[in-house]
Structure formats: structure tokens, C-alpha cells
Design a protein around this motif. Structure first.
Motif, PDB file in Angstrom:
ATOM      1  N   GLU A 113       0.842  -1.207   0.000  1.00  0.00           N
ATOM      2  CA  GLU A 113       0.000   0.000   0.000  1.00  0.00           C
ATOM      3  C   GLU A 113       0.879   1.259   0.000  1.00  0.00           C
ATOM      4  O   GLU A 113       0.532   2.269  -0.617  1.00  0.00           O
ATOM      5  N   ASN A 164       3.842   1.364  -1.471  1.00  0.00           N
ATOM      6  CA  ASN A 164       4.331   1.449  -2.855  1.00  0.00           C
ATOM      7  C   ASN A 164       3.275   1.957  -3.820  1.00  0.00           C
ATOM      8  O   ASN A 164       3.595   2.602  -4.826  1.00  0.00           O
ATOM      9  N   GLU A 165       2.012   1.635  -3.505  1.00  0.00           N
ATOM     10  CA  GLU A 165       0.924   2.081  -4.380  1.00  0.00           C
ATOM     11  C   GLU A 165       0.891   3.606  -4.478  1.00  0.00           C
ATOM     12  O   GLU A 165       0.437   4.162  -5.482  1.00  0.00           O
ATOM     13  N   PHE A 186       3.234   5.462  -5.012  1.00  0.00           N
ATOM     14  CA  PHE A 186       4.216   5.893  -6.017  1.00  0.00           C
ATOM     15  C   PHE A 186       3.938   5.319  -7.404  1.00  0.00           C
ATOM     16  O   PHE A 186       4.657   5.625  -8.362  1.00  0.00           O
ATOM     17  N   LEU A 187       2.897   4.496  -7.518  1.00  0.00           N
ATOM     18  CA  LEU A 187       2.629   3.802  -8.780  1.00  0.00           C
ATOM     19  C   LEU A 187       2.252   4.779  -9.899  1.00  0.00           C
ATOM     20  O   LEU A 187       1.401   5.645  -9.703  1.00  0.00           O
ATOM     21  N   ASP A 207       7.067   0.327 -13.608  1.00  0.00           N
ATOM     22  CA  ASP A 207       5.761   0.512 -12.959  1.00  0.00           C
ATOM     23  C   ASP A 207       4.827  -0.677 -13.197  1.00  0.00           C
ATOM     24  O   ASP A 207       3.997  -0.989 -12.345  1.00  0.00           O
ATOM     25  N   ILE A 245       1.768  -5.045  -6.322  1.00  0.00           N
ATOM     26  CA  ILE A 245       0.684  -4.504  -5.506  1.00  0.00           C
ATOM     27  C   ILE A 245      -0.541  -5.421  -5.609  1.00  0.00           C
ATOM     28  O   ILE A 245      -1.193  -5.720  -4.611  1.00  0.00           O
TER      29      ILE A 245
END
Lengths: 111, 111, 111, 111
Positions: free
Chosen positions: B40, B42-43, B45-46, C29, C36
């Protein structure tokens, strides 16, 4: 007099700068590094029960997760104890003790 | 006089016990929970650059990672500052400053 | 006559292009998005046994993992069945049946 | 006449059974294994741009993700192409082309 958290942050900054690694440490890659260490932590439990995992290896991988978590917080100049206290208070609101008692249901599904 | 780390651990234990959640908190699932929070994080920065991520959301997700990391350490009765210092010392050996300088090469590939 | 894999790839390309999303789909990405989704898949099993997880939700999250895996392979113009066969053959070498039998030990620790 | 997907599944079952690994392959640990491979995939991009990653290593790690994804689907006896088509159709509803065009906003935040 500095706290253990401040001392660790100072050591981490020194470790990074002696290696000239600040150039790699943008927040996106620090978060990515953290999640890779989290996977190595989980690997200690793969195909096993919690009890079968080696505590020594769990300890090492957990340390790596924490080291990156501290570096990411430091990148944003955040006070680590403060951000944890803040989120714990928010979680306490989201999961009221009387409704969440004994249940692993996610907070947005509590009725 | 207790440290901020000890205070947070005490609050986390109380939070868990008020909700009767110790039954779910085996080390394997705590590590799994940590890695889900890491995702979550990392999400945020997606599909984005590091600068485009919302600091407020990064802060919240990082806090969740840290809260689970602390709970996992506490499950094993480990001293958090100590395990981090120990691993940082080991990493310093693995990545000698002169060889690792300015290079993102993984330590086992340094020559 | 096209295979189910080719048909899916064609639909994924169309889905992406109708939304003008190719600009976001760099390999880094895409890999991040995949991980994710992998965490959301794992969340279905958190604090639970394998049997307690909802098959419907597992199915949905696994599908998202596969959709990103296919898109990443397509980004590199790889033949998906071919890269899987190739790796399966390599894994068979790394884990000889007689040594690996009944053991979850990682291949580099097999003696 | 069997499809490439069916052939791969058959080879994966044989690979597993020759090693007597079915005992480890519950759905929770298969999902965990998948996410660990997803992290190894992401590690190829750590501290790098998408272009700097080694395609050969990305290919290997992506293959491992796919091999576990296929095994998890097979554990539930699901048709892989079917579950992917189904989810792609659902995603198309969630992200209408006209609203999602050129935007990386998550679907529940589209207005």
C-alpha cells in the motif's frame, strides 16, 4: 541527549554518505527497497508454520525492513515516533474496541 | 523512564488486547500484514515520480508498516534499536565504503 | 487461428490504448503494479487459513496479477508460454527430483 | 488437442508430483510464493530506470511469478484464460474509456 531513534538515523545517514548512495535514495526506490526486504522476511515463513521459521533469519530481514522504513521517514524529515502515534490513534478510531473485538474483519466492513 | 519505542510497544499491546487480537497475531501473519502495508505504501508511487506522491498518504502507509514491524519484533521479545544496530553493522561489513562507493551493485556482486 | 493467450494480449492492448495508458506502462511501474496486486491477493489469506479465504476474491486478485504479468511480458515482446517452459526446465535442473523430494529447502541449500 | 496453457499446467503438476511437493502447496503459501517472486521481479528495477534493468533477469523472475500464478489457479481448478477475460471485462466497466483517458487515477476516485 539523543534518543536511540535519533542515533540510528544519524548512523544511517553516515552509512549512506560514506557510500555516496544519496543519489539512489529517492522516496519511490526506498519504498520499493522496503517492500523487497518485506518479501525476504516473508520468505522465512514460506511453506512453514510460524514456529518453523528461523528466528535468527527473521530478525535479520525484519531489521532490513526497519532500516529502510527509518530512511524513508528521514527522507521526508518526519519524526518516527510521532507518525506512529498518530496512525495508532487513527486506527483506534477506525476499529472501535467493542465492534472489532475478536474479529479480523477489515475496518470498512465492520457494521 | 521509558523510551518512545517502549511507549509505542506498550500502546500497541494495549490496542491489540482491547480488541482480543492476540489470537491472530502469529509471526507468519504479522509478517504478511507488514508486506501488505508495504504494498500500500508502494501504491502511493505507482505510475508516478517520487515527487508526485502525496506525502500525507505516504506517511500513513509507512506508519502502518512500522506498526506491524514493531509488533513482529515484540512477538519475539526483541529490542528493536538493538536489532537495527546489529544489522547496520553487518551491512557495513558487506558493503565496504571504498568498494560500494557510488555503486548500487548488490553486495554479493562487488568485486 | 490465434491462441487464448494471443487473444488476451490483443484485448489488453486495446484496453490500454482506449484509455491512453501506454504513457504510464513502463516496465518498472508494470512490475510494481503486479506486486501490488500480488499483495491484494495475499490479503485474502491474512489472519486466515487457506480454506477460510473467499475463492471469489482470490480469483479476482489472481486475475489482476495475471493481467499485469501478461502486459509486462508483452512490453518486452516475449512469448509467454515459451518463457514459462524455459524457466520450468531451469527449475527442474536446480531442484533434481531425487534431492528435492519432500523437501521445501531452497535449491541453493540442497546438498 | 491441448492448448499451451493446458500443457504448462500438466508439466507443472508433474514437476510438483515428482518432488512430492503437493503437501506444501496450499493456496495461502502459493500466494505467498507468488508475492516473493513478484518482489524478486521488482528487485531487477531497484535504484534503476526501466531501461537499466536486465531483460534476461526480468524474464526469469516474471516466469517464476507466472508459474506460481498458474499453480494457484490450478489449485482451485480454474480456467486461466476465462478468469482473465472475466476480470478484464470488469475492469473495463470500472474504468470507462472516456473518464479514464490519459489519467492514472484509481477507479474509485474517478468522477
Amino acid at each position: 541527549m539523543s534518543s536511540p531513534i535519533d542515533e540510528l538515523l544519524e548512523q544511517l545517514r553516515q552509512f549512506r554518505d560514506e557510500r555516496d548512495w544519496a543519489q539512489f535514495h529517492n522516496a519511490k526506490d526506498l519504498a520499493l527497497a522496503l517492500s523487497i526486504e518485506a518479501a525476504e522476511l516473508n520468505e522465512q515463513f514460506l511453506w512453514k508454520t510460524a514456529e518453523q521459521a528461523s528466528p535468527d533469519k527473521v530478525r535479520e530481514e525484519l531489521a532490513d525492513v526497519l532500516l529502510y522504513a527509518f530512511q524513508l521517514a528521514d527522507k521526508y524529515d518526519w519524526d518516527i515516533a510521532e507518525l506512529m502515534r498518530e496512525k495508532l490513534a487513527r486506527n483506534a478510531e477506525r476499529y472501535p474496541a467493542d465492534k472489532a473485538k475478536g474479529s479480523a474483519t477489515k475496518y470498512d466492513q465492520l457494521s
